[in-house]
Motif scaffolding. Structure first.
Motif, PDB file in Angstrom:
ATOM      1  N   THR A  64      24.449  -9.285  22.770  1.00 23.86           N
ATOM      2  CA  THR A  64      23.581  -9.179  24.280  1.00 23.86           C
ATOM      3  C   THR A  64      23.710  -7.742  24.782  1.00 23.86           C
ATOM      4  O   THR A  64      22.718  -7.270  24.916  1.00 23.86           O
ATOM      5  CB  THR A  64      24.107  -9.550  25.729  1.00 23.86           C
ATOM      6  N   THR A  65      24.395  -6.842  23.930  1.00 26.88           N
ATOM      7  CA  THR A  65      24.960  -5.501  23.838  1.00 26.88           C
ATOM      8  C   THR A  65      24.111  -5.514  23.045  1.00 26.88           C
ATOM      9  O   THR A  65      23.521  -3.974  23.558  1.00 26.88           O
ATOM     10  CB  THR A  65      26.348  -5.355  23.357  1.00 26.88           C
ATOM     11  N   ILE A  66      23.985  -5.230  21.807  1.00 24.76           N
ATOM     12  CA  ILE A  66      22.189  -5.297  20.652  1.00 24.76           C
ATOM     13  C   ILE A  66      21.779  -4.885  21.588  1.00 24.76           C
ATOM     14  O   ILE A  66      20.647  -4.308  21.177  1.00 24.76           O
ATOM     15  CB  ILE A  66      22.708  -6.043  19.850  1.00 24.76           C
ATOM     16  N   PHE A  67      21.169  -6.283  22.186  1.00 26.42           N
ATOM     17  CA  PHE A  67      19.466  -6.519  22.772  1.00 26.42           C
ATOM     18  C   PHE A  67      19.529  -5.160  23.823  1.00 26.42           C
ATOM     19  O   PHE A  67      18.501  -5.505  23.290  1.00 26.42           O
ATOM     20  CB  PHE A  67      19.457  -7.367  23.420  1.00 26.42           C
ATOM     21  N   PHE A  68      20.415  -5.438  24.170  1.00 29.18           N
ATOM     22  CA  PHE A  68      20.410  -3.757  25.563  1.00 29.18           C
ATOM     23  C   PHE A  68      20.022  -2.739  25.263  1.00 29.18           C
ATOM     24  O   PHE A  68      19.619  -1.944  25.851  1.00 29.18           O
ATOM     25  CB  PHE A  68      21.035  -4.378  26.523  1.00 29.18           C
ATOM     26  N   ILE A  69      20.695  -1.891  24.070  1.00 24.97           N
ATOM     27  CA  ILE A  69      21.207  -1.095  23.456  1.00 24.97           C
ATOM     28  C   ILE A  69      20.250  -0.783  22.297  1.00 24.97           C
ATOM     29  O   ILE A  69      19.499   0.583  22.031  1.00 24.97           O
ATOM     30  CB  ILE A  69      22.246  -0.114  23.313  1.00 24.97           C
ATOM     31  N   GLY A  70      19.449  -1.792  21.819  1.00 29.50           N
ATOM     32  CA  GLY A  70      19.148  -2.024  21.276  1.00 29.50           C
ATOM     33  C   GLY A  70      17.894  -1.252  20.680  1.00 29.50           C
ATOM     34  O   GLY A  70      17.336  -0.382  20.060  1.00 29.50           O
ATOM     35  N   PRO A  71      16.711  -1.006  21.985  1.00 30.05           N
ATOM     36  CA  PRO A  71      15.550  -1.025  22.195  1.00 30.05           C
ATOM     37  C   PRO A  71      15.953   0.827  21.923  1.00 30.05           C
ATOM     38  O   PRO A  71      14.986   1.963  21.619  1.00 30.05           O
ATOM     39  CB  PRO A  71      15.010  -0.981  23.184  1.00 30.05           C
TER      40      PRO A  71
END
Length: 258
Positions: free
Chosen positions: A111-118
């Motif tokens: 979830t964290t990577i999904f949030f900060i990925g972009p």
């Protein structure tokens, strides 16, 4: 009867989310566990159900693939196959208690990577490029080794858990210097398809796929993916991302509290 309604709904909405933004595993895994499927089997079954979508995406982007750091296609295949196999074997030898304990941390990480990925991808795209996408250059050996290690670790993660794999791959490719999002999607889809395919073979050999749930989940995911793709251009991507992150947070809290 209720458990099958949950499975169908999870497959449909999971497939729809994967079609428009990703994050379908955040729904399918908890739904399978809620329906009484053991955690390791639920993870393997959910991953197997997503395989047709990965293959279809890989075929769609087959002409847009550009590998990072000058890595060859055969090398990418080898990394994906070995990494996916290692992750799947680790899952087979994980106890139900250990995997259940790790689930909230894995969902939180994804979830964290999904949030900060972009944001990570955006920062990587702002970095100066050493060459254009059309002119091959000789990459330093150290740069290739870093790319090997990063991709291998992501593939191991994908073979073990698979949740949030797409955005993690995109973020990794961005940090490795790729700037063409279409080309990055091409690499992401082929790597996802390869590592998931070999992981599913390992899962099947290890007898950790619930076939009766797999077919229902797969059909529902295909229908959901079709509907999701139909409405993909009518839905706010920002709203979808917020929804997926919210689901991830709720699932994380739910598993921490159980």
């Amino acid at each position: 009867m209720i458990e099958w309604i949950i499975i169908v709904a999870a497959g449909f909405f999971g497939g729809a989310l994967n079609a428009v933004a990703g994050g379908g595993s955040f729904i399918t895994l908890p739904a399978l566990i809620f329906a009484g499927v053991p955690p390791v089997v639920a993870n393997a079954t959910g991953t197997a159900a997503l395989l047709p979508g990965y293959i279809a995406s890989a075929w769609r982007f087959r002409h847009d693939i550009e590998f990072p750091a000058g890595i060859k296609y055969s090398t990418i295949m080898l990394i994906a196959i070995i990494g996916g196999s290692v992750g799947a074997v680790i899952l087979l030898f994980s106890s139900e208690q250990l995997f259940l304990m790790l689930i909230p941390w894995l969902i939180l990480f994804a979830t964290t990577i999904f949030f900060i990925g972009p944001r990570l991808i955006g920062k990587a795209k702002q970095l100066p490029s050493q060459a254009t996408n059309t002119i091959p250059v000789q990459r330093p050996h150290s740069q290739k080794m870093i790319a090997f290690i990063v991709l291998f670790l992501v593939c191991v993660y994908g073979g073990y858990f698979n949740g949030g794999l797409g955005i993690i791959l995109l973020a990794a490719l961005g940090l490795l210097g790729q700037t063409n999002l279409i080309a990055m999607n091409g690499v992401k889809n082929i790597v996802s398809a390869l590592l998931t395919a070999i992981a599913v073979v390992v899962y099947a050999a290890g007898g950790v796929i619930a076939s009766e749930h797999l077919w229902v989940l797969s059909v529902a995911a295909i229908v959901g993916g079709y509907v999701g793709a139909t409405f993909a251009y009518r839905i706010s991507q920002r709203a979808l991302r917020i929804f997926i992150v919210a689901v991830g947070i709720l699932m994380t809290l739910g598993f921490f509290l159980t």
